[in-house]
Motif scaffolding. Sequence first.
Motif, PDB file in Angstrom:
ATOM      1  N   LEU A  99      29.242  19.518  72.367  1.00 31.46           N
ATOM      2  CA  LEU A  99      29.721  19.060  71.060  1.00 31.46           C
ATOM      3  C   LEU A  99      30.086  17.579  71.088  1.00 31.46           C
ATOM      4  O   LEU A  99      29.737  16.814  70.174  1.00 31.46           O
ATOM      5  CB  LEU A  99      30.933  19.899  70.639  1.00 31.46           C
ATOM      6  CG  LEU A  99      31.600  19.512  69.313  1.00 31.46           C
ATOM      7  CD1 LEU A  99      30.613  19.647  68.154  1.00 31.46           C
ATOM      8  CD2 LEU A  99      32.851  20.353  69.072  1.00 31.46           C
ATOM      9  N   ALA A 100      30.771  17.149  72.169  1.00 29.45           N
ATOM     10  CA  ALA A 100      31.182  15.749  72.265  1.00 29.45           C
ATOM     11  C   ALA A 100      29.965  14.829  72.352  1.00 29.45           C
ATOM     12  O   ALA A 100      29.899  13.784  71.673  1.00 29.45           O
ATOM     13  CB  ALA A 100      32.087  15.555  73.478  1.00 29.45           C
ATOM     14  N   PHE A 101      28.974  15.190  73.143  1.00 28.69           N
ATOM     15  CA  PHE A 101      27.774  14.358  73.243  1.00 28.69           C
ATOM     16  C   PHE A 101      26.950  14.421  71.960  1.00 28.69           C
ATOM     17  O   PHE A 101      26.280  13.450  71.600  1.00 28.69           O
ATOM     18  CB  PHE A 101      26.932  14.792  74.452  1.00 28.69           C
ATOM     19  CG  PHE A 101      27.413  14.234  75.746  1.00 28.69           C
ATOM     20  CD1 PHE A 101      27.187  12.907  76.074  1.00 28.69           C
ATOM     21  CD2 PHE A 101      28.114  15.026  76.642  1.00 28.69           C
ATOM     22  CE1 PHE A 101      27.638  12.384  77.282  1.00 28.69           C
ATOM     23  CE2 PHE A 101      28.570  14.507  77.847  1.00 28.69           C
ATOM     24  CZ  PHE A 101      28.338  13.187  78.170  1.00 28.69           C
ATOM     25  N   GLY A 102      26.987  15.560  71.261  1.00 30.55           N
ATOM     26  CA  GLY A 102      26.304  15.633  69.976  1.00 30.55           C
ATOM     27  C   GLY A 102      26.924  14.689  68.965  1.00 30.55           C
ATOM     28  O   GLY A 102      26.210  13.968  68.229  1.00 30.55           O
ATOM     29  N   LEU A 103      28.279  14.654  68.907  1.00 30.48           N
ATOM     30  CA  LEU A 103      28.956  13.713  68.013  1.00 30.48           C
ATOM     31  C   LEU A 103      28.678  12.268  68.423  1.00 30.48           C
ATOM     32  O   LEU A 103      28.546  11.379  67.560  1.00 30.48           O
ATOM     33  CB  LEU A 103      30.460  13.990  68.021  1.00 30.48           C
ATOM     34  CG  LEU A 103      30.893  15.341  67.427  1.00 30.48           C
ATOM     35  CD1 LEU A 103      32.395  15.526  67.585  1.00 30.48           C
ATOM     36  CD2 LEU A 103      30.500  15.409  65.954  1.00 30.48           C
ATOM     37  N   LEU A 104      28.583  12.032  69.733  1.00 28.23           N
ATOM     38  CA  LEU A 104      28.264  10.684  70.202  1.00 28.23           C
ATOM     39  C   LEU A 104      26.868  10.270  69.753  1.00 28.23           C
ATOM     40  O   LEU A 104      26.639   9.120  69.344  1.00 28.23           O
ATOM     41  CB  LEU A 104      28.370  10.636  71.726  1.00 28.23           C
ATOM     42  CG  LEU A 104      28.192   9.253  72.380  1.00 28.23           C
ATOM     43  CD1 LEU A 104      29.282   8.292  71.908  1.00 28.23           C
ATOM     44  CD2 LEU A 104      28.208   9.378  73.890  1.00 28.23           C
ATOM     45  N   ALA A 105      25.923  11.210  69.813  1.00 28.38           N
ATOM     46  CA  ALA A 105      24.574  10.904  69.347  1.00 28.38           C
ATOM     47  C   ALA A 105      24.550  10.639  67.849  1.00 28.38           C
ATOM     48  O   ALA A 105      23.873   9.715  67.369  1.00 28.38           O
ATOM     49  CB  ALA A 105      23.639  12.070  69.697  1.00 28.38           C
ATOM     50  N   ILE A 106      25.296  11.437  67.074  1.00 30.86           N
ATOM     51  CA  ILE A 106      25.368  11.204  65.623  1.00 30.86           C
ATOM     52  C   ILE A 106      25.989   9.840  65.336  1.00 30.86           C
ATOM     53  O   ILE A 106      25.531   9.091  64.459  1.00 30.86           O
ATOM     54  CB  ILE A 106      26.176  12.330  64.949  1.00 30.86           C
ATOM     55  CG1 ILE A 106      25.421  13.659  65.081  1.00 30.86           C
ATOM     56  CG2 ILE A 106      26.456  12.007  63.491  1.00 30.86           C
ATOM     57  CD1 ILE A 106      26.199  14.852  64.576  1.00 30.86           C
ATOM     58  N   GLY A 107      27.030   9.491  66.091  1.00 31.56           N
ATOM     59  CA  GLY A 107      27.652   8.183  65.906  1.00 31.56           C
ATOM     60  C   GLY A 107      26.697   7.039  66.205  1.00 31.56           C
ATOM     61  O   GLY A 107      26.694   6.003  65.528  1.00 31.56           O
ATOM     62  N   ALA A 108      25.861   7.235  67.252  1.00 34.99           N
ATOM     63  CA  ALA A 108      24.884   6.192  67.579  1.00 34.99           C
ATOM     64  C   ALA A 108      23.878   6.021  66.445  1.00 34.99           C
ATOM     65  O   ALA A 108      23.487   4.898  66.096  1.00 34.99           O
ATOM     66  CB  ALA A 108      24.171   6.553  68.883  1.00 34.99           C
ATOM     67  N   VAL A 109      23.443   7.133  65.832  1.00 36.55           N
ATOM     68  CA  VAL A 109      22.504   7.046  64.703  1.00 36.55           C
ATOM     69  C   VAL A 109      23.150   6.343  63.521  1.00 36.55           C
ATOM     70  O   VAL A 109      22.548   5.465  62.862  1.00 36.55           O
ATOM     71  CB  VAL A 109      22.013   8.456  64.315  1.00 36.55           C
ATOM     72  CG1 VAL A 109      21.182   8.406  63.031  1.00 36.55           C
ATOM     73  CG2 VAL A 109      21.203   9.064  65.448  1.00 36.55           C
ATOM     74  N   LEU A 110      24.419   6.706  63.227  1.00 36.63           N
ATOM     75  CA  LEU A 110      25.118   6.056  62.107  1.00 36.63           C
ATOM     76  C   LEU A 110      25.338   4.567  62.374  1.00 36.63           C
ATOM     77  O   LEU A 110      25.244   3.740  61.459  1.00 36.63           O
ATOM     78  CB  LEU A 110      26.462   6.765  61.866  1.00 36.63           C
ATOM     79  CG  LEU A 110      26.372   8.221  61.369  1.00 36.63           C
ATOM     80  CD1 LEU A 110      27.767   8.823  61.237  1.00 36.63           C
ATOM     81  CD2 LEU A 110      25.648   8.278  60.028  1.00 36.63           C
ATOM     82  N   ALA A 111      25.617   4.226  63.650  1.00 36.27           N
ATOM     83  CA  ALA A 111      25.786   2.807  63.974  1.00 36.27           C
ATOM     84  C   ALA A 111      24.481   2.047  63.768  1.00 36.27           C
ATOM     85  O   ALA A 111      24.481   0.905  63.277  1.00 36.27           O
ATOM     86  CB  ALA A 111      26.268   2.673  65.424  1.00 36.27           C
ATOM     87  N   TRP A 112      23.364   2.656  64.122  1.00 41.47           N
ATOM     88  CA  TRP A 112      22.063   2.021  63.904  1.00 41.47           C
ATOM     89  C   TRP A 112      21.780   1.830  62.403  1.00 41.47           C
ATOM     90  O   TRP A 112      21.290   0.786  61.974  1.00 41.47           O
ATOM     91  CB  TRP A 112      20.968   2.841  64.542  1.00 41.47           C
ATOM     92  CG  TRP A 112      19.571   2.338  64.253  1.00 41.47           C
ATOM     93  CD1 TRP A 112      18.675   2.834  63.379  1.00 41.47           C
ATOM     94  CD2 TRP A 112      18.974   1.182  64.833  1.00 41.47           C
ATOM     95  NE1 TRP A 112      17.534   2.094  63.360  1.00 41.47           N
ATOM     96  CE2 TRP A 112      17.683   1.070  64.260  1.00 41.47           C
ATOM     97  CE3 TRP A 112      19.382   0.259  65.780  1.00 41.47           C
ATOM     98  CZ2 TRP A 112      16.810   0.045  64.605  1.00 41.47           C
ATOM     99  CZ3 TRP A 112      18.499  -0.757  66.119  1.00 41.47           C
ATOM    100  CH2 TRP A 112      17.232  -0.866  65.543  1.00 41.47           C
ATOM    101  N   ILE A 113      22.127   2.834  61.610  1.00 42.20           N
ATOM    102  CA  ILE A 113      21.935   2.722  60.157  1.00 42.20           C
ATOM    103  C   ILE A 113      22.819   1.618  59.594  1.00 42.20           C
ATOM    104  O   ILE A 113      22.382   0.810  58.744  1.00 42.20           O
ATOM    105  CB  ILE A 113      22.243   4.074  59.480  1.00 42.20           C
ATOM    106  CG1 ILE A 113      21.211   5.125  59.923  1.00 42.20           C
ATOM    107  CG2 ILE A 113      22.255   3.936  57.963  1.00 42.20           C
ATOM    108  CD1 ILE A 113      21.518   6.523  59.413  1.00 42.20           C
ATOM    109  N   LEU A 114      24.072   1.562  60.066  1.00 41.71           N
ATOM    110  CA  LEU A 114      24.997   0.526  59.588  1.00 41.71           C
ATOM    111  C   LEU A 114      24.498  -0.864  59.957  1.00 41.71           C
ATOM    112  O   LEU A 114      24.517  -1.793  59.121  1.00 41.71           O
ATOM    113  CB  LEU A 114      26.388   0.777  60.187  1.00 41.71           C
ATOM    114  CG  LEU A 114      27.466  -0.252  59.835  1.00 41.71           C
ATOM    115  CD1 LEU A 114      27.759  -0.246  58.337  1.00 41.71           C
ATOM    116  CD2 LEU A 114      28.743   0.023  60.624  1.00 41.71           C
ATOM    117  N   LEU A 115      24.034  -1.028  61.186  1.00 42.48           N
ATOM    118  CA  LEU A 115      23.548  -2.322  61.625  1.00 42.48           C
ATOM    119  C   LEU A 115      22.294  -2.727  60.858  1.00 42.48           C
ATOM    120  O   LEU A 115      22.140  -3.895  60.460  1.00 42.48           O
ATOM    121  CB  LEU A 115      23.268  -2.273  63.128  1.00 42.48           C
ATOM    122  CG  LEU A 115      22.813  -3.585  63.783  1.00 42.48           C
ATOM    123  CD1 LEU A 115      23.897  -4.651  63.606  1.00 42.48           C
ATOM    124  CD2 LEU A 115      22.504  -3.378  65.250  1.00 42.48           C
TER     125      LEU A 115
END
Length: 376
Positions: A99-115
Amino acid sequence: MTHPVRVGVGVGAGVLTAAGDLFFLLVAAVAGAGSALLPPARRRAGALIPRYATTLVRLERRRLAGLLGADELPPIRTAGWRDVAYLAARLLPGALGALAFGLLAIGAVLAWILLSAAVRGELSLADFLLQAVIGLVLLTLNVQAIASVGALDVRIARRLLDRGARAALEDRVRELASTRAGVIAAVDAERQRIERDLHDGLQQRLVALGMLLGRARRGRDAERTYALVTQAHEDVQRALEELREVAWRVYPSALEESDLSQVLGMVAQRSAVPVRIRCDLPVRPDRQVETVLYFVACEALTNAAKHAAATLVTIDIEAAEGTVRMLVRDDGTGGADPSGRGLSGLARRVAALDGRLRVESPTGGPTTVLTELPCA
């Protein structure tokens, strides 16, 4: 303190091993349910499941020690169904880590979208900074969650794999009682063997020697008397050799003046099979350790000469990680029975010193006898 990157790698590896543990538990459940109606299959499943569980637990402990810094875990011991229970409990940190790594992966995708949105000018500087601060906070929480999962993983291992000092002491008492009984049985078997050697060998030879000297004493012919005395002298020499062999089976007194390699060299000179010895011990081990190794080597040489039709026996002795390791190998026909009187008695002697003896002797050979004993 363990490096955060190592903790992350350890938790990630724990997610993968938890998937393997889940697969094993499912297979074990199916096998246990399928064999419930067949007593032989149930007993076999009841023996195999804890054995394979212990193998998986060994892998988990290496991961915990190498990546999560859990070097203080108790020594590895086969714990049977307790290991199965530990693997089941390990599913919790495995699921939380996933679950923690899944949330980390989602955060990485959102960071890419934000950037990407900031580069295209779709976000103002203020909105970008606000989203970046929120993302950093969430990232910090996520990293802390991964570290907490690692700590939970280690805590579960300590709780389930270490049953406490009292339980360990009880196990040790049972182990010592078992090895003590084994040593007593081995000593009794060795006494019976010595008694048979004295009765069937030396005693019969001395009786024949007495009769021979009696004939020489009553003889009238000088030449015949001389021949009888010569034969008696030869029989005395053979009786002395047999007596020396019996005495060495009781205790190798030569170890008081010489080290193990020199004493085994003396044994090799009297062996009917060529023996090659390599001994690499920087520090001489305790006398008890040398004595047990001596008896194991002599028994292996005797079996190779009498039963295996060997043409060469090699003995390799070395020190490794606080233990003395001796490997005796012959090129004979194999087929040695580890449960036989001689080898089983040696196994009990080795176990009395917290050691391990393993015999591999397939039909056709070769035969290897591996002995591992603590240096002290």
